[in-house]
Write a protein that holds these residues in place. Structure first.
Motif, mmCIF file in Angstrom:
data_model
loop_
_atom_site.group_PDB
_atom_site.id
_atom_site.type_symbol
_atom_site.label_atom_id
_atom_site.label_comp_id
_atom_site.label_asym_id
_atom_site.label_seq_id
_atom_site.Cartn_x
_atom_site.Cartn_y
_atom_site.Cartn_z
ATOM 1 N N HIS A 92 0.678 -1.347 -0.253
ATOM 2 C CA HIS A 92 -0.147 -0.027 -0.081
ATOM 3 C C HIS A 92 0.702 1.291 0.104
ATOM 4 O O HIS A 92 1.741 1.261 0.621
ATOM 5 N N GLU A 160 -5.236 1.094 2.476
ATOM 6 C CA GLU A 160 -4.868 0.161 3.670
ATOM 7 C C GLU A 160 -5.022 0.858 4.904
ATOM 8 O O GLU A 160 -5.428 0.203 5.976
ATOM 9 N N SER A 164 -8.998 -0.647 3.597
ATOM 10 C CA SER A 164 -8.884 -1.618 2.259
ATOM 11 C C SER A 164 -10.440 -1.675 1.889
ATOM 12 O O SER A 164 -10.766 -2.579 1.122
#
Length: 447
Positions: A92, A160, A164
């Motif tokens: 991420h 994230e 998410s």
């Protein structure tokens, strides 16, 4: 692709021109304030995604930024070659907020290298770790005329740190495109410096917020004190009910995890654990309930004698296998209702969550990963279960049918989610080597 030179305190003979170029590229990535939780940084998150697409495209991969209801997902892949396993590398590019900014020793989005570490928000979590994999793939492509020992898919998300939400739906809609044999993740930790670490499990997560409301407006504490319930006092009573007086192995072999060492690392006089368990056991394999934030009343300089109109607390629970986040949130909400004092109203807001995840570290792919770690670090890796949570990993297992190899490069003193987040530059370099070794090892597995 714009890249600014990074001023560092490294001796020239200790860091090659190629190494400095890689570090400068990482610094450029770290300069994007891609804070997914704050709306004012939405453009920064998008710009960061575009930069990654340019980087991956420039390496010869097919790359694109996929729109979502919130932040883009970066998807890239190498040309598919039959007979080779497919490895999905997940990471991420979004980062945590920087508060309290006054505790940073340097600008969180103007990277600095001090004492061999690069300091910036996202340095370890997760830009430094994911970029090591990107550069590892780039080097393999250069060495092998544009070919890789495996088929590679990069799946890099921008949400994230906020649960998410978009990625889950994206995976459901693109299962065939994301089909893979194994997932590689470097968003976990190392047990200690120079100790390669294979994390074969993650705790789950359940989040919530409690808002306690009292009078319709702040009241004079002298005029109304004693007759009107104080929301902060009520909130304190609720919070105090979460734990009893006792705060209700293999971890002994993991270096750097004694109670004394944990106390020294975190700057506390002593660790306070659940009765009968060590600090390491509580971090890795026991459920927790923590207060992440609390507020209410006057916060300014000096005094202001009021009964505040409201107070709030933010909560996170770390879960172990067998605990379902929805069930835990329900139990927590019922508990809050039972322990709410008279004279106030209490609102319970559910947050994002995810299930715990456990895999077999001695599978064919797991053994290959352990061999890669040993080759890269020169010593056998330790096997641990991670105290943190990456909820999407368990979802990817269910939707894609692939296990995750979690090979973290985050040191215990990396200050992730805190001021002065950092990543050792030598570890960054070693991560690039480890990524290449790993993909070569995985490529040797018959598909």
């Amino acid at each position: 692709m714009e890249c600014h030179t990074l001023p560092v305190d490294l001796k020239p003979q200790a860091w090659s021109d190629e190494g400095m170029n890689r570090l400068d590229q990482l610094a450029t990535l770290l300069r994007f304030p891609s804070i997914s939780a704050q709306k004012e940084h939405a453009r920064d998150v998008s710009d960061c995604a575009d930069w990654l697409v340019d980087k991956l495209s420039g390496m010869g991969l097919e790359a694109k930024a996929c729109k979502t209801p919130l932040h883009p997902i970066v998807l890239a892949r190498s040309p598919r070659e039959e007979g080779k396993p497919t490895v999905l590398i997940y990471g991420h590019y979004d980062v945590q907020p920087v508060d309290p900014v006054e505790l940073w020793e340097s600008d969180p989005f103007e990277p600095e290298v001090r004492d061999g570490r690069i300091y910036a928000r996202g340095a370890t979590d997760n830009k430094g770790q994911l970029f090591a994999h990107i550069l590892g793939v780039e080097e393999l492509l250069r060495q092998n005329g544009g070919h890789l020992p495996v088929n590679v898919i990069f799946l890099l998300e921008g949400e994230e740190e906020v649960g998410s939400g978009s990625l889950s739906q994206f995976i459901k809609e693109h299962r065939e495109e994301l089909a893979c044999d194994v997932i590689v993740v470097s968003d976990t930790g190392m047990a200690a410096p120079d100790t390669p670490t294979f994390s074969y499990g993650l705790r789950g997560l359940a989040g919530a917020e409690i808002i306690v409301r009292g009078p319709s407006a702040d009241l004079h504490s002298g005029v109304f004190g004693g007759a009107v319930a104080n929301p902060i006092t009520a909130l304190a009573e609720i919070i105090a009910s979460f734990h009893d007086e006792e705060g209700r192995s293999m971890w002994a072999t993991v270096p750097g995890m004694s109670n004394e060492e944990l106390a020294q690392l975190t700057g506390v006089e002593t660790v306070v654990t659940e009765a009968g368990f060590t600090g390491a056991e509580c971090i890795f394999a026991r459920p927790t309930l923590e207060i992440n934030g609390i507020g209410g009343g006057y916060q300014g300089e000096g005094s202001k004698t009021i009964i505040p109109s409201h107070a709030f607390a933010k909560i996170s629970c770390r879960l172990v296998p067998g605990q379902q986040p929805e069930r835990i949130e329900t139990l927590l909400e019922e508990h809050v209702k039972r322990h709410s004092p008279k004279g106030v109203t209490v609102e319970f807001r559910r947050g994002h969550g995810g299930n715990a995840y456990v895999c077999d570290p001695n599978s064919e792919f797991g053994l290959a990963a352990q061999q890669a770690l040993e080759e890269a670090f020169g010593r056998k890796p330790v096997l641990v279960r991670e105290g943190g949570s990456i909820p999407i990993i368990e979802e990817m297992k269910r939707m894609l049918g692939a296990d995750a190899l979690m090979l973290g490069m985050c040191l215990p003193d990396a200050h992730i989610h805190s001021p002065n987040e950092n990543f050792p530059v030598d570890l960054f370099s070693r991560g690039i080597d480890m990524s290449q070794i790993l993909l070569r090892r995985l490529g040797q597995i018959k598909h």
